[in-house]
Design an enzyme around this catalytic site. Structure first.
Site, PDB file in Angstrom:
ATOM      1  N   LYS A  22      53.925 -13.110 118.297  1.00  0.00           N
ATOM      2  CA  LYS A  22      53.672 -12.403 119.539  1.00  0.00           C
ATOM      3  C   LYS A  22      53.254 -13.395 120.532  1.00  0.00           C
ATOM      4  O   LYS A  22      53.491 -13.433 121.684  1.00  0.00           O
ATOM      5  CB  LYS A  22      52.945 -10.991 119.430  1.00  0.00           C
ATOM      6  CG  LYS A  22      52.471 -10.450 120.755  1.00  0.00           C
ATOM      7  CD  LYS A  22      51.798  -9.285 120.395  1.00  0.00           C
ATOM      8  CE  LYS A  22      50.381  -9.110 120.156  1.00  0.00           C
ATOM      9  NZ  LYS A  22      49.476  -9.550 121.503  1.00  0.00           N
ATOM     10  N   ASN A  23      51.793 -13.655 120.024  1.00  0.00           N
ATOM     11  CA  ASN A  23      51.009 -14.246 121.188  1.00  0.00           C
ATOM     12  C   ASN A  23      51.674 -15.868 121.486  1.00  0.00           C
ATOM     13  O   ASN A  23      51.382 -16.293 122.769  1.00  0.00           O
ATOM     14  CB  ASN A  23      49.482 -14.532 120.845  1.00  0.00           C
ATOM     15  CG  ASN A  23      48.848 -13.172 120.824  1.00  0.00           C
ATOM     16  OD1 ASN A  23      49.442 -12.244 121.279  1.00  0.00           O
ATOM     17  ND2 ASN A  23      47.671 -13.146 120.491  1.00  0.00           N
ATOM     18  N   CYS A 118      40.333  -3.296 129.014  1.00  0.00           N
ATOM     19  CA  CYS A 118      40.968  -2.992 127.694  1.00  0.00           C
ATOM     20  C   CYS A 118      40.118  -2.552 126.812  1.00  0.00           C
ATOM     21  O   CYS A 118      38.729  -2.018 127.284  1.00  0.00           O
ATOM     22  CB  CYS A 118      41.603  -4.367 127.073  1.00  0.00           C
ATOM     23  SG  CYS A 118      40.329  -5.132 125.881  1.00  0.00           S
ATOM     24  N   ARG A 123      37.227  -7.961 129.706  1.00  0.00           N
ATOM     25  CA  ARG A 123      38.365  -9.166 130.036  1.00  0.00           C
ATOM     26  C   ARG A 123      38.645  -9.561 131.167  1.00  0.00           C
ATOM     27  O   ARG A 123      39.906  -9.411 131.748  1.00  0.00           O
ATOM     28  CB  ARG A 123      39.630  -8.535 129.178  1.00  0.00           C
ATOM     29  CG  ARG A 123      39.314  -8.332 127.578  1.00  0.00           C
ATOM     30  CD  ARG A 123      40.557  -8.029 126.712  1.00  0.00           C
ATOM     31  NE  ARG A 123      41.304  -9.184 126.410  1.00  0.00           N
ATOM     32  CZ  ARG A 123      42.454  -9.251 125.879  1.00  0.00           C
ATOM     33  NH1 ARG A 123      42.906  -8.038 125.560  1.00  0.00           N
ATOM     34  NH2 ARG A 123      42.780 -10.349 125.632  1.00  0.00           N
ATOM     35  N   ASP A 308      40.689 -12.549 116.534  1.00  0.00           N
ATOM     36  CA  ASP A 308      41.957 -11.577 116.273  1.00  0.00           C
ATOM     37  C   ASP A 308      41.968 -11.385 114.461  1.00  0.00           C
ATOM     38  O   ASP A 308      42.553 -10.555 114.269  1.00  0.00           O
ATOM     39  CB  ASP A 308      43.280 -12.001 116.485  1.00  0.00           C
ATOM     40  CG  ASP A 308      43.464 -12.437 118.233  1.00  0.00           C
ATOM     41  OD1 ASP A 308      42.634 -11.678 118.658  1.00  0.00           O
ATOM     42  OD2 ASP A 308      44.335 -12.852 118.689  1.00  0.00           O
ATOM     43  N   ARG A 400      52.483  -2.757 118.516  1.00  0.00           N
ATOM     44  CA  ARG A 400      52.610  -3.921 119.506  1.00  0.00           C
ATOM     45  C   ARG A 400      52.461  -5.077 119.008  1.00  0.00           C
ATOM     46  O   ARG A 400      53.044  -6.397 119.549  1.00  0.00           O
ATOM     47  CB  ARG A 400      51.036  -3.679 120.387  1.00  0.00           C
ATOM     48  CG  ARG A 400      50.945  -2.479 121.277  1.00  0.00           C
ATOM     49  CD  ARG A 400      49.713  -2.701 122.114  1.00  0.00           C
ATOM     50  NE  ARG A 400      49.746  -3.733 122.897  1.00  0.00           N
ATOM     51  CZ  ARG A 400      48.790  -4.078 123.732  1.00  0.00           C
ATOM     52  NH1 ARG A 400      47.823  -3.498 124.019  1.00  0.00           N
ATOM     53  NH2 ARG A 400      48.859  -5.410 124.388  1.00  0.00           N
TER      54      ARG A 400
HETATM   55  N1  EPU Z   1      37.428 -15.267 130.181  1.00  0.00           N
HETATM   56  C1  EPU Z   1      36.763 -15.252 131.111  1.00  0.00           C
HETATM   57  N2  EPU Z   1      37.487 -15.127 132.359  1.00  0.00           N
HETATM   58  C2  EPU Z   1      38.797 -15.379 132.445  1.00  0.00           C
HETATM   59  C3  EPU Z   1      39.570 -15.244 131.249  1.00  0.00           C
HETATM   60  C4  EPU Z   1      38.907 -15.096 130.157  1.00  0.00           C
HETATM   61  O1  EPU Z   1      35.424 -15.116 131.282  1.00  0.00           O
HETATM   62  O2  EPU Z   1      39.208 -15.352 133.459  1.00  0.00           O
HETATM   63  C5  EPU Z   1      36.729 -15.076 128.691  1.00  0.00           C
HETATM   64  C6  EPU Z   1      37.090 -14.024 128.028  1.00  0.00           C
HETATM   65  O3  EPU Z   1      36.209 -12.653 128.441  1.00  0.00           O
HETATM   66  C7  EPU Z   1      36.813 -14.192 126.522  1.00  0.00           C
HETATM   67  C8  EPU Z   1      37.059 -15.781 126.449  1.00  0.00           C
HETATM   68  O4  EPU Z   1      37.368 -16.072 128.027  1.00  0.00           O
HETATM   69  O5  EPU Z   1      35.272 -14.272 126.470  1.00  0.00           O
HETATM   70  C9  EPU Z   1      38.472 -15.899 125.914  1.00  0.00           C
HETATM   71  O6  EPU Z   1      39.385 -15.145 126.375  1.00  0.00           O
HETATM   72  P1  EPU Z   1      40.833 -15.610 126.590  1.00  0.00           P
HETATM   73  O7  EPU Z   1      41.232 -15.659 128.186  1.00  0.00           O
HETATM   74  O8  EPU Z   1      40.931 -17.029 125.723  1.00  0.00           O
HETATM   75  O9  EPU Z   1      41.838 -14.482 126.036  1.00  0.00           O
HETATM   76  P2  EPU Z   1      43.106 -13.948 126.577  1.00  0.00           P
HETATM   77  O10 EPU Z   1      44.104 -15.072 126.777  1.00  0.00           O
HETATM   78  O11 EPU Z   1      43.127 -12.939 127.305  1.00  0.00           O
HETATM   79  C10 EPU Z   1      44.245 -14.499 124.081  1.00  0.00           C
HETATM   80  C11 EPU Z   1      45.094 -13.664 123.201  1.00  0.00           C
HETATM   81  C12 EPU Z   1      44.101 -12.704 122.337  1.00  0.00           C
HETATM   82  C13 EPU Z   1      43.139 -13.179 121.464  1.00  0.00           C
HETATM   83  C14 EPU Z   1      42.443 -14.289 122.750  1.00  0.00           C
HETATM   84  C15 EPU Z   1      41.438 -15.126 122.109  1.00  0.00           C
HETATM   85  C16 EPU Z   1      47.188 -13.190 123.780  1.00  0.00           C
HETATM   86  C17 EPU Z   1      48.285 -12.477 124.455  1.00  0.00           C
HETATM   87  N3  EPU Z   1      46.010 -12.669 123.592  1.00  0.00           N
HETATM   88  O12 EPU Z   1      43.839 -13.476 125.033  1.00  0.00           O
HETATM   89  O13 EPU Z   1      44.933 -11.915 121.534  1.00  0.00           O
HETATM   90  O14 EPU Z   1      42.109 -12.393 121.226  1.00  0.00           O
HETATM   91  O15 EPU Z   1      43.556 -15.103 123.432  1.00  0.00           O
HETATM   92  O16 EPU Z   1      42.083 -15.912 121.216  1.00  0.00           O
HETATM   93  O17 EPU Z   1      47.699 -14.409 123.547  1.00  0.00           O
HETATM   94  C18 EPU Z   1      45.465 -10.074 120.173  1.00  0.00           C
HETATM   95  O18 EPU Z   1      46.516 -10.632 119.751  1.00  0.00           O
HETATM   96  O19 EPU Z   1      45.046  -9.010 119.426  1.00  0.00           O
HETATM   97  C19 EPU Z   1      44.647 -10.508 121.158  1.00  0.00           C
HETATM   98  C20 EPU Z   1      43.777  -9.579 121.897  1.00  0.00           C
END
Ligand code: EPU
Length: 423
Positions: A22-23, A118, A123, A308, A400
């Site tokens: 998915k991701n 969330c 997030r 995850d 999902r």
């Molecule tokens: N963060 C910030 N500011 C930002 C963005 C992120 O402070 O603008 C922080 C977050 O709060 C967190 C860290 O950076 O502490 C990492 O977050 P990241 O942005 O990497 O997460 P994401 O891109 O929102 C994706 C996956 C998540 C997975 C995370 C970490 C997808 C669609 N989602 O989320 O997957 O947990 O990377 O690997 O790819 C899941 O599949 O269950 C899921 C939540």
């Protein structure tokens, strides 16, 4: 609304095919918008998040055809006219926010709803927005929407992600490949999903240096072509089934269609539990130990332990004698599974970003509630080793991100039935 009724305990024996990720698929779908011709993605899972993103993309006027039986998705961006991602869809799935980078990069304009909170915390998306500003885009917030403007080619510049972020890396790469003279992204995410996106963008014609490292240099090209892409196998589904196969001492399972190169340090960490694994290029054989070793983990960016899989690991540790500690350094509040697994008899205690687990506790069936995708699957894992009937409510969270979960597990011996929650 559906629920699962699980009868346990049951050992798992047999073969489980791993679905497309998915991701990894979601950013590839956003990248397809950047092409000047259709892109076809294969190995796409039938999941609610994929359907949601198809609809997000369709709002723009993009033609999307999903051949679900064969897992083939064709995205033709020829007629994009509406540069917006509305709240009604973005609130269903945070990854819809990738439309900001994709639309701004291709058309110089975008209006995309802020995703909101969330289940386990705020997030934020501040890094996505700061990175786009650093690149030269004009970014405003109006009535819950991000309005992005970059009518001309942007200068680019340098931006450092602190902390590293998968989503921000994806959004910034999508924005830069057609619209930044030279953009350097430091501390970029190196998760396999990001690497796959960058590799396929290069195939489409993009100029990205440093793919697979944490420093990306992107120079705009004047157009990108559509391509054929094979989506990766789901590394989190793989890890989830590895954990499921270790939790009952009589389980022995083979996972097929795995991308073993995408698992980082996870297999080595997993072996510390005493579980026997053998890996080929695309399959993993797992034989549960008679007794699991209690094993501490701490989540980290790739190739470290994935956040995850944190909830699933903690649930497995309820079956290991002794004390273990599960620390989440990425999402400090991602522990909504704890009260639910505790209802089944687990001994867990959360302090700050750590879950302390005292094992081995016998688990006993009860009604429990899904709170998010990974928390929910942990309840299924617990239910399969719990004595008696476990009802997992609100399994729409599972739909999902886990394709055919109950069919796959039932085939290897689990007793799981989907039924209407009212029953
Ligand atoms: N963060 C910030 N500011 C930002 C963005 C992120 O402070 O603008 C922080 C977050 O709060 C967190 C860290 O950076 O502490 C990492 O977050 P990241 O942005 O990497 O997460 P994401 O891109 O929102 C994706 C996956 C998540 C997975 C995370 C970490 C997808 C669609 N989602 O989320 O997957 O947990 O990377 O690997 O790819 C899941 O599949 O269950 C899921 C939540």
């Amino acid at each position: 609304m559906d629920k699962f009724i699980i009868e346990g305990p049951t050992p798992l024996k047999g073969t489980i095919p791993i679905s497309g990720s998915k991701n990894a698929a979601l950013p590839l779908m956003a990248a397809a918008i950047l092409g000047n011709s259709p892109t076809t993605i294969t190995n796409v899972p039938k999941l609610r998040d994929i359907y949601t993103f198809n609809n997000v993309i369709r709002v723009t006027g993009t033609h999307v055809i999903f051949n679900e039986d064969d897992g083939i998705l064709t995205i033709d961006p020829a007629n994009i006219a509406h540069l917006e991602a509305p709240y009604e869809l973005v609130r269903k799935m945070r990854a819809s926010f990738y439309m900001l980078g994709a639309l701004l990069g291709k058309f110089g304009r975008a209006k995309v709803s802020l995703p909101g909170g969330c289940a386990w915390g705020p997030r934020p998306v501040d890094l996505h927005l700061e990175g786009l500003r650093a690149m030269g885009a004009d970014i405003k917030l109006e009535e819950g929407y991000v309005i992005g403007n970059a009518p001309d080619i942007m200068d680019g510049g340098t931006f450092t992600l602190e902390p590293s972020s998968v989503g921000a890396t994806i959004n910034l790469v999508l924005a830069a490949v057609l619209r930044a003279k030279e953009f350097i992204l430091k501390n970029a995410a190196k998760e396999p999903d990001v690497v796959l996106l960058c590799k396929r963008l290069v195939e489409m014609g993009a100029d990205i240096e440093g793919v697979g490292t944490d420093r990306l240099t992107i120079r705009a090209v004047d157009h990108l072509d559509g391509v054929e892409i094979r989506n990766a196998a789901d590394r989190i589904e793989t890890g989830t089934f590895m954990i499921a196969s270790a939790m009952h001492p009589q389980s022995e399972v083979t996972l097929t269609g795995v991308d073993t190169d995408d698992l980082g340090h996870f297999p080595d960490t997993f072996k510390r539990t005493g579980t026997e694994i053998t890996m080929d290029a695309d399959r993993i054989h797992i034989k549960a130990p008679s007794e699991l070793n209690s094993t501490n983990i701490s989540t980290d960016v790739y190739p470290g332990f994935p956040t995850d899989l944190q909830a699933q690991w903690a649930t497995m540790m309820t079956q290991a004698p002794g004390r273990s500690k599960v620390t989440d350094t990425i999402y400090h509040d991602r522990f909504s599974y704890v009260p639910e697994v505790t209802r089944l008899g687990a001994d867990m205690d959360v302090k700050e970003n750590k879950d302390y687990i005292e094992g081995k506790t016998p688990l006993k069936g009860a009604s429990v509630m899904s709170t998010d995708l990974r928390a929910s699957v942990s309840l299924v894992l617990a239910g399969m080793v719990a004595e008696g009937e476990t009802d997992v409510l609100r399994i729409y969270h599972l739909d999902r991100g886990y394709e055919d979960l109950e069919q796959k597990l039932t085939k290897v011996g689990a007793q799981i039935r989907r039924t209407d929650q009212k029953e």
